[in-house]
Scaffold this motif. Structure first.
Motif, short mmCIF file in Angstrom:
data_model
loop_
_atom_site.label_atom_id
_atom_site.label_comp_id
_atom_site.label_asym_id
_atom_site.label_seq_id
_atom_site.Cartn_x
_atom_site.Cartn_y
_atom_site.Cartn_z
N ALA A 222 -15.82 -80.74 -80.41
CA ALA A 222 -17.00 -81.15 -79.66
C ALA A 222 -18.24 -80.41 -80.17
N TYR A 223 -19.32 -81.14 -80.30
CA TYR A 223 -20.62 -80.58 -80.65
C TYR A 223 -21.51 -80.75 -79.42
N ARG A 224 -22.09 -79.68 -78.94
CA ARG A 224 -22.85 -79.77 -77.70
C ARG A 224 -24.14 -78.96 -77.77
N ARG A 225 -25.06 -79.40 -76.94
CA ARG A 225 -26.20 -78.60 -76.58
C ARG A 225 -25.76 -77.92 -75.28
N LEU A 226 -26.27 -78.35 -74.14
CA LEU A 226 -25.61 -77.96 -72.90
C LEU A 226 -24.44 -78.90 -72.64
N ARG A 227 -24.62 -80.17 -73.00
CA ARG A 227 -23.59 -81.18 -72.84
C ARG A 227 -23.14 -81.66 -74.21
N ASN A 228 -21.93 -82.19 -74.29
CA ASN A 228 -21.45 -82.78 -75.54
C ASN A 228 -22.38 -83.91 -75.97
N PHE A 229 -22.64 -84.00 -77.27
CA PHE A 229 -23.32 -85.18 -77.77
C PHE A 229 -22.49 -85.87 -78.86
N ALA A 230 -21.48 -85.18 -79.39
CA ALA A 230 -20.59 -85.80 -80.38
C ALA A 230 -19.22 -85.15 -80.31
N CYS A 231 -18.18 -85.97 -80.45
CA CYS A 231 -16.81 -85.48 -80.53
C CYS A 231 -16.16 -86.10 -81.76
N VAL A 232 -15.62 -85.25 -82.63
CA VAL A 232 -15.01 -85.71 -83.87
C VAL A 232 -13.50 -85.50 -83.79
N CYS A 233 -12.75 -86.58 -83.94
CA CYS A 233 -11.29 -86.49 -83.90
C CYS A 233 -10.74 -86.05 -85.26
N PRO A 234 -9.52 -85.52 -85.29
CA PRO A 234 -8.92 -85.12 -86.57
C PRO A 234 -8.91 -86.27 -87.57
N VAL A 242 -15.76 -90.74 -84.63
CA VAL A 242 -16.73 -89.90 -83.94
C VAL A 242 -17.17 -90.63 -82.68
N TYR A 243 -17.16 -89.90 -81.55
CA TYR A 243 -17.58 -90.48 -80.28
C TYR A 243 -18.90 -89.86 -79.86
N LEU A 244 -19.88 -90.72 -79.54
CA LEU A 244 -21.24 -90.29 -79.25
C LEU A 244 -21.64 -90.64 -77.82
N LYS A 245 -22.62 -89.90 -77.30
CA LYS A 245 -23.15 -90.18 -75.96
C LYS A 245 -24.23 -91.27 -75.99
N ALA A 246 -24.53 -91.81 -77.15
CA ALA A 246 -25.53 -92.87 -77.25
C ALA A 246 -25.06 -94.12 -76.49
N LEU A 288 -27.74 -92.73 -85.35
CA LEU A 288 -26.94 -92.72 -84.12
C LEU A 288 -26.67 -91.29 -83.67
N PHE A 289 -26.41 -90.41 -84.63
CA PHE A 289 -26.21 -88.98 -84.31
C PHE A 289 -27.47 -88.43 -83.64
N ARG A 290 -28.62 -88.75 -84.21
CA ARG A 290 -29.89 -88.24 -83.65
C ARG A 290 -30.13 -88.81 -82.25
N LEU A 291 -29.80 -90.07 -82.05
CA LEU A 291 -29.97 -90.71 -80.74
C LEU A 291 -29.11 -90.01 -79.69
N SER A 292 -27.87 -89.70 -80.05
CA SER A 292 -26.97 -89.04 -79.12
C SER A 292 -27.41 -87.60 -78.84
N TYR A 293 -27.86 -86.92 -79.89
CA TYR A 293 -28.36 -85.54 -79.75
C TYR A 293 -29.55 -85.51 -78.77
N ALA A 294 -30.45 -86.47 -78.91
CA ALA A 294 -31.62 -86.51 -78.04
C ALA A 294 -31.24 -86.80 -76.59
N ALA A 295 -30.13 -87.52 -76.39
CA ALA A 295 -29.72 -87.90 -75.04
C ALA A 295 -28.95 -86.79 -74.33
N ALA A 296 -28.46 -85.80 -75.08
CA ALA A 296 -27.61 -84.75 -74.50
C ALA A 296 -28.43 -83.72 -73.71
#
Length: 296
Positions: A222-234, A242-246, A288-296
């Motif tokens: 999981a990659y997070r700020r305060l909240r997760n914004f991306a989760c990368v599976c093995p 990759v699962y995003l909060k977008a 999409l990564f940037r969009l999810s990062y901004a939403a976290a």
């Protein structure tokens, strides 16, 4: 102190003056009522007593998106003791795992209690401000700590800003170490060409901002700020998920590249699944990564 300026554009451009809460409880009550939205933490208890021997009360207890126990401490303004106080309660929590597990089972159910990750407990300190010494202490400490500055703007707006964040050292048992070693060995056999792609994704996600921390468990990273914004599976043999909060509808769906998994079971958090098979896919996914990062 934050240099962010906020302006209202109704009837001209007027600066909205930031202010601190009248009392500490105002901050605590607001965040506890909306903890999952504001901090990415499921609320469990307020003013939790640590018993007559310990003689304290934990401001808030919760469980984060990655199933890690969380202690939240609040201060109205700047308080040099907030980190040490929080760490004191975090140490108590680590010594009372069964009690915490019972609380999770009572509030969130048996399934949630079975998933609690004691390898990565967190402390979140929410205060009016922090000193540079506080920020330095977080980077040097072995625990996962987030320092969050708050400000009220007018009567209806509140801002949260991460001042410092550190993942700390993972607490690993002997059994967990053996399991992780076995999983790593299996991973090397199955990653193949996706290993290099996974490294590129890691670099890309961490490069989105200085407030990002990375948390790992056996199901996802999981990659997070305060909240997760991306989760990368093995890595799989031919792709990386990759699962995003977008918002899937806002992001747009492309067959074979992006998928709405809002109602589908999957590891990690986020409703938008991104399938990466090549460096070209990674380039397509950057927005999409940037969009999810901004939403976290």
């Amino acid at each position: 102190m934050s240099t962010l300026k906020l302006y209202s554009t109704e009837g001209g451009v007027i600066e909205v003056t930031p202010r601190l809460a009248e009392v500490e409880a105002d901050v605590q009550h607001l965040i506890e009522a909306h903890m999952e939205t504001m901090l990415g933490v499921r609320f469990l208890a307020s003013e939790y007593s640590t018993g007559p021997v310990h003689g304290g009360r934990i401001d808030s207890l919760g469980l984060d998106e990655n199933d890690a126990p969380v202690v939240v401490e609040y201060k109205r303004g700047t308080d040099a003791g907030v980190i040490n106080q929080g760490l004191f309660y975090l140490a108590w929590l680590m010594d009372h795992r069964a009690e915490f597990g019972h609380l999770v089972r009572e509030r969130l159910g048996a399934a949630a209690a079975s998933r609690v990750r004691w390898s990565a407990p967190r402390l979140i300190c929410v205060a009016g401000d922090f000193t540079r010494y506080d920020a330095h202490a977080v980077r040097e400490h072995r625990r996962s700590i987030d320092l969050v500055r708050y400000r009220f703007y007018g009567e209806q707006l509140v801002g949260l800003e991460t001042v410092a964040s550190a993942t700390g050292q993972t607490v690993t048992t002997g059994t967990a170490r053996r399991r992780r070693a076995a999983e790593t060995t299996r991973g090397h056999l199955t990653q193949g060409a996706t290993a290099e792609l996974a490294a590129a994704v890691d670099e890309t996600l961490l490069g989105l901002g200085q407030d990002i921390t990375k948390t790992e468990n056996r199901l996802y990273r999981a990659y997070r700020r305060l909240r997760n914004f991306a989760c990368v599976c093995p890595p799989q043999k031919t792709k990386l998920l990759v699962y995003l909060k977008a918002d899937p509808q806002e992001a747009g769906l492309v067959p074979g590249f992006t998928r709405d998994v809002t109602r589908l079971g999957h590891h990690g958090t986020g409703d938008l699944e991104v399938q990466l098979r090549s460096e070209r896919d990674l380039e397509r996914a950057r927005d999409l990564f940037r969009l999810s990062y901004a939403a976290a």
